[in-house]
Design a protein around this motif. Structure first.
Motif, short mmCIF file in Angstrom:
data_model
loop_
_atom_site.label_atom_id
_atom_site.label_comp_id
_atom_site.label_asym_id
_atom_site.label_seq_id
_atom_site.Cartn_x
_atom_site.Cartn_y
_atom_site.Cartn_z
N UNK A 186 11.69 79.45 55.81
CA UNK A 186 11.96 78.34 54.89
C UNK A 186 11.96 77.06 55.71
N UNK A 187 10.89 76.29 55.60
CA UNK A 187 10.74 75.03 56.33
C UNK A 187 11.08 73.90 55.36
N UNK A 188 12.01 73.05 55.75
CA UNK A 188 12.51 72.07 54.79
C UNK A 188 12.96 70.80 55.49
N UNK A 189 13.11 69.75 54.69
CA UNK A 189 13.54 68.47 55.24
C UNK A 189 14.01 67.57 54.11
N UNK A 223 7.91 58.91 54.42
CA UNK A 223 9.13 59.61 54.03
C UNK A 223 10.04 59.92 55.23
N UNK A 224 10.05 59.06 56.22
CA UNK A 224 10.96 59.24 57.34
C UNK A 224 10.73 60.56 58.05
N UNK A 225 11.81 61.23 58.41
CA UNK A 225 11.72 62.49 59.14
C UNK A 225 11.03 63.59 58.33
N UNK A 226 10.98 63.44 57.01
CA UNK A 226 10.37 64.45 56.13
C UNK A 226 8.87 64.23 55.93
#
Length: 248
Positions: free
Chosen positions: A177-180, A233-236
């Motif tokens: 699950x890769x998420x931000x 979207x910044x770090x995402x």
């Protein structure tokens, strides 16, 4: 490349007008000309436990909201073993409580301890911990596998994608699950992005999640021009952009 079994994004609508961002604590000395925020109030977000809002940052709430959308996809892996899913989350350090900081500016040395206890809520510290946001999301979903958090503002999403890719290839997890999530809680982070990364793009709040499974091939997540997008979207940014690209 890794197989994208499921993905979801939470981003401002294209129909939302971009507006300048200024901070009540910095005034016009900190101004981002084009921004979009998500129309989501943290305490109205559909989270399983209402008590957690007191210790979760806005980015943490956004992360849980977008990941909970994939609960049905994740459930078959959990039924097999809650340890076979890994979490790979890209999150900035949470916000310092600027309101209480401002209230403490003119406090004397003698009165500092008493006034600090009066103005500073201890739970605010919990909002500064990016690993807590990812861990709380994992608790909601019942995931007990490896938990990895990356807080590089520029490369956090790439680090998350690459580590997930490696663990899947090595068979350490059956699914990743890769998420931000990225929010406007910390004005200084927004100013840093404006100076270093933003260029002429619109700075947007956003969150994203995808579930990866192995397919025997290698994905080079850096092999994409992330600098030509209309929004940032910044770090995402890289995770959101990858999902949007796959949906075209």
């Amino acid at each position: 490349m890794s197989n994208i079994l499921w993905s979801s994004t939470l981003v401002p609508s294209a129909h939302v007008a971009a507006k300048p961002y200024t901070s009540d604590y910095y005034g016009e000395s900190l101004r981002v000309p084009l921004t979009k925020t998500l129309a989501l109030e943290e305490r109205t977000a559909p989270l399983p436990d209402r008590k957690v809002y007191r210790s979760m940052s806005r980015a943490g709430v956004l992360l849980s909201v977008v990941c909970l959308d994939g609960q049905q996809v994740i459930q078959p892996f959990l039924d097999k073993s809650p340890f076979c899913i890994g979490i790979y989350a890209a999150l900035e350090n949470g916000p310092v409580d600027l309101k209480s900081t401002l209230e403490m500016i003119d406090v004397s040395r003698e009165d500092f301890a008493e006034q600090y206890k009066k103005h500073r809520n201890p739970k605010m510290f919990l909002m500064q911990l990016p690993n807590l946001a990812a861990a709380q999301m994992g608790i909601f979903l019942g995931i007990l596998g490896p938990l990895n958090v990356y807080n590089s503002s520029t490369y956090g999403s790439i680090h998350a994608l690459e580590h997930a890719e490696m663990d899947l290839h090595e068979g350490r997890v059956d699914a990743a699950l890769v998420c931000s999530a990225f929010s406007f809680e910390n004005p200084l982070i927004l100013e840093r992005i404006r100076r270093q990364t933003l260029q002429d793009r619109i700075l947007c709040e956003g969150a994203a999640a995808l579930v990866l499974t192995a397919d025997g091939k290698h994905s080079d997540w850096k092999d994409f021009d992330y600098n030509t997008t209309e929004s940032y979207y910044g770090i995402s940014h890289q995770i959101i952009t990858q999902i949007q690209k796959k949906g075209e």
